[in-house]
Design a protein around this motif. Structure first.
Motif, PDB file in Angstrom:
ATOM      1  N   LEU A 237       0.807  -1.218   0.000  1.00 20.30           N
ATOM      2  CA  LEU A 237       0.000   0.000   0.000  1.00 20.30           C
ATOM      3  C   LEU A 237       0.838   1.265   0.000  1.00 20.30           C
ATOM      4  O   LEU A 237       0.288   2.375   0.022  1.00 20.30           O
ATOM      5  CB  LEU A 237      -0.964  -0.014   1.194  1.00 20.30           C
ATOM      6  N   ASN A 238       2.146   1.102  -0.006  1.00 14.28           N
ATOM      7  CA  ASN A 238       3.039   2.264  -0.110  1.00 14.28           C
ATOM      8  C   ASN A 238       4.365   1.800  -0.709  1.00 14.28           C
ATOM      9  O   ASN A 238       4.649   0.595  -0.784  1.00 14.28           O
ATOM     10  CB  ASN A 238       3.244   2.937   1.252  1.00 14.28           C
ATOM     11  N   LYS A 239       5.182   2.763  -1.156  1.00  8.93           N
ATOM     12  CA  LYS A 239       6.417   2.437  -1.855  1.00  8.93           C
ATOM     13  C   LYS A 239       7.432   1.738  -0.956  1.00  8.93           C
ATOM     14  O   LYS A 239       8.171   0.858  -1.395  1.00  8.93           O
ATOM     15  CB  LYS A 239       7.029   3.703  -2.450  1.00  8.93           C
ATOM     16  N   THR A 240       7.464   2.132   0.334  1.00  6.48           N
ATOM     17  CA  THR A 240       8.429   1.516   1.251  1.00  6.48           C
ATOM     18  C   THR A 240       8.127   0.041   1.431  1.00  6.48           C
ATOM     19  O   THR A 240       9.022  -0.811   1.388  1.00  6.48           O
ATOM     20  CB  THR A 240       8.400   2.236   2.610  1.00  6.48           C
ATOM     21  N   ALA A 241       6.844  -0.281   1.629  1.00  5.93           N
ATOM     22  CA  ALA A 241       6.439  -1.682   1.789  1.00  5.93           C
ATOM     23  C   ALA A 241       6.688  -2.466   0.507  1.00  5.93           C
ATOM     24  O   ALA A 241       7.124  -3.622   0.539  1.00  5.93           O
ATOM     25  CB  ALA A 241       4.975  -1.754   2.188  1.00  5.93           C
ATOM     26  N   ALA A 242       6.438  -1.830  -0.637  1.00  8.26           N
ATOM     27  CA  ALA A 242       6.657  -2.494  -1.917  1.00  8.26           C
ATOM     28  C   ALA A 242       8.133  -2.837  -2.101  1.00  8.26           C
ATOM     29  O   ALA A 242       8.477  -3.930  -2.566  1.00  8.26           O
ATOM     30  CB  ALA A 242       6.170  -1.602  -3.051  1.00  8.26           C
ATOM     31  N   ALA A 243       9.007  -1.918  -1.738  1.00  9.39           N
ATOM     32  CA  ALA A 243      10.447  -2.157  -1.872  1.00  9.39           C
ATOM     33  C   ALA A 243      10.907  -3.280  -0.943  1.00  9.39           C
ATOM     34  O   ALA A 243      11.724  -4.125  -1.325  1.00  9.39           O
ATOM     35  CB  ALA A 243      11.216  -0.875  -1.577  1.00  9.39           C
ATOM     36  N   SER A 244      10.363  -3.299   0.269  1.00  9.45           N
ATOM     37  CA  SER A 244      10.735  -4.321   1.242  1.00  9.45           C
ATOM     38  C   SER A 244      10.325  -5.707   0.760  1.00  9.45           C
ATOM     39  O   SER A 244      11.112  -6.659   0.808  1.00  9.45           O
ATOM     40  CB  SER A 244      10.075  -4.013   2.590  1.00  9.45           C
ATOM     41  N   ALA A 245       9.090  -5.833   0.271  1.00 11.18           N
ATOM     42  CA  ALA A 245       8.625  -7.119  -0.243  1.00 11.18           C
ATOM     43  C   ALA A 245       9.367  -7.483  -1.525  1.00 11.18           C
ATOM     44  O   ALA A 245       9.717  -8.654  -1.732  1.00 11.18           O
ATOM     45  CB  ALA A 245       7.122  -7.064  -0.493  1.00 11.18           C
ATOM     46  N   GLY A 246       9.624  -6.496  -2.360  1.00  8.35           N
ATOM     47  CA  GLY A 246      10.319  -6.755  -3.616  1.00  8.35           C
ATOM     48  C   GLY A 246      11.694  -7.345  -3.406  1.00  8.35           C
ATOM     49  O   GLY A 246      12.123  -8.228  -4.160  1.00  8.35           O
ATOM     50  N   ARG A 247      12.388  -6.881  -2.377  1.00 13.24           N
ATOM     51  CA  ARG A 247      13.731  -7.407  -2.082  1.00 13.24           C
ATOM     52  C   ARG A 247      13.657  -8.888  -1.712  1.00 13.24           C
ATOM     53  O   ARG A 247      14.549  -9.672  -2.068  1.00 13.24           O
ATOM     54  CB  ARG A 247      14.384  -6.604  -0.951  1.00 13.24           C
ATOM     55  N   LEU A 248      12.608  -9.291  -0.994  1.00 18.14           N
ATOM     56  CA  LEU A 248      12.461 -10.707  -0.624  1.00 18.14           C
ATOM     57  C   LEU A 248      12.253 -11.577  -1.860  1.00 18.14           C
ATOM     58  O   LEU A 248      12.809 -12.669  -1.963  1.00 18.14           O
ATOM     59  CB  LEU A 248      11.283 -10.873   0.342  1.00 18.14           C
TER      60      LEU A 248
END
Length: 270
Positions: free
Chosen positions: A70-81
């Motif tokens: 729901l936000n760019k920070t969360a997207a980046a965190s999940a994307g790294r996984l």
């Protein structure tokens, strides 16, 4: 069909995507999308200031767990996984035919099918037989565990647990087809022959995201045996594992990691 919310926080929204629905579309007239259904329930999500960030993708025909940030920070965190292959995804599928092994690894690279139009996005597993037909192949790996065998409309089928270790386009569908056991109802990878089932029987049943501050382990109910359109045509033959209850499904997810313990019934496709 409804898009059912499975989990929501300030950072993530996880839903159970129906089969035969897009996740989003560039065509503003296309309303059969997850994004449109969510916007109907939560109007501010339809505005560009509050976009949905899809951290994974599911095919139009595939149902199951779908995670959005729901936000760019969360997207980046999940994307790294996902990039580091630290996530665990588990799918239930029903494939055509009966199998002579209990567990297998499929390691055929996956690339574009050069015999299909560019607009089809059809993929192909790289094998000796397809070497000249597979464009820009990339490494791909799927683990496959047999759960139960039976018959659908008097034709042999098998319920399986699939765990992709990589994330190529159509990987699970392509790998099942490459070993001669196409997913039930997969119109594309059956060469447009498998038209009698009402759906493609591939469902993303569990997603594990080991996020540092918000670890997620999201699971849906088993989707096939609660549907009378399937059960009215199903005849059981032999069950190797229980998997319909959520607790049993977690156990078979553990089994698929224990490859060395059932090596005698193992097969490798490479």
């Amino acid at each position: 069909m409804a898009v059912v919310k499975l989990y929501q926080s300030d950072n993530f929204l996880v839903v159970n995507k129906p089969y035969d629905m897009y996740i989003n579309s560039d065509d503003e007239n296309e309303k059969n999308t997850v994004a449109c259904h969510i916007a109907k329930q939560d109007s501010h999500r339809s505005k560009s200031a509050h976009p949905l960030h899809f951290v994974q993708r599911l095919d139009y025909s595939t149902s199951g767990v779908l995670c959005m940030a729901l936000n760019k920070t969360a997207a980046a965190s999940a994307g790294r996984l996902f990039e580091k292959r630290l996530t665990n995804k588990y799918y239930l599928a029903i494939v055509r035919g009966h199998l002579n092994f209990e567990i297998c690894d499929i390691k055929y690279p996956v690339g574009s099918d050069q015999t299909s139009p560019d607009s089809s996005h059809k993929m192909l597993a790289l094998t000796e037989a397809t070497r000249s037909l597979c464009g820009s192949p990339r490494s791909a790996e799927t683990r496959f565990l047999v759960l139960e065998s039976g018959y659908y409309e008097d034709n042999p089928v098998t319920v399986v647990l699939l765990k992709p270790l990589t994330g190529r386009r159509h990987q699970l569908r392509v790998h099942c087809s490459a070993i001669g056991h196409t997913i039930l109802g997969d119109y594309t990878y059956s060469d447009r022959q498998d038209t009698s089932p009402h759906r493609m029987f591939l469902h993303a049943t569990r997603l594990v995201l080991p996020l540092p501050k918000e670890p997620l382990d999201i699971q849906t109910a088993e989707p096939f045996f609660s549907d009378s359109r399937f059960t009215s045509k199903w005849t059981p033959l032999a069950k190797k594992y229980s998997y319909c209850d959520k607790e049993d499904f977690i156990k078979v997810c553990d089994v698929i990691h224990q490859i060395n313990e059932i090596r005698e019934n193992y097969k490798l496709f490479i």
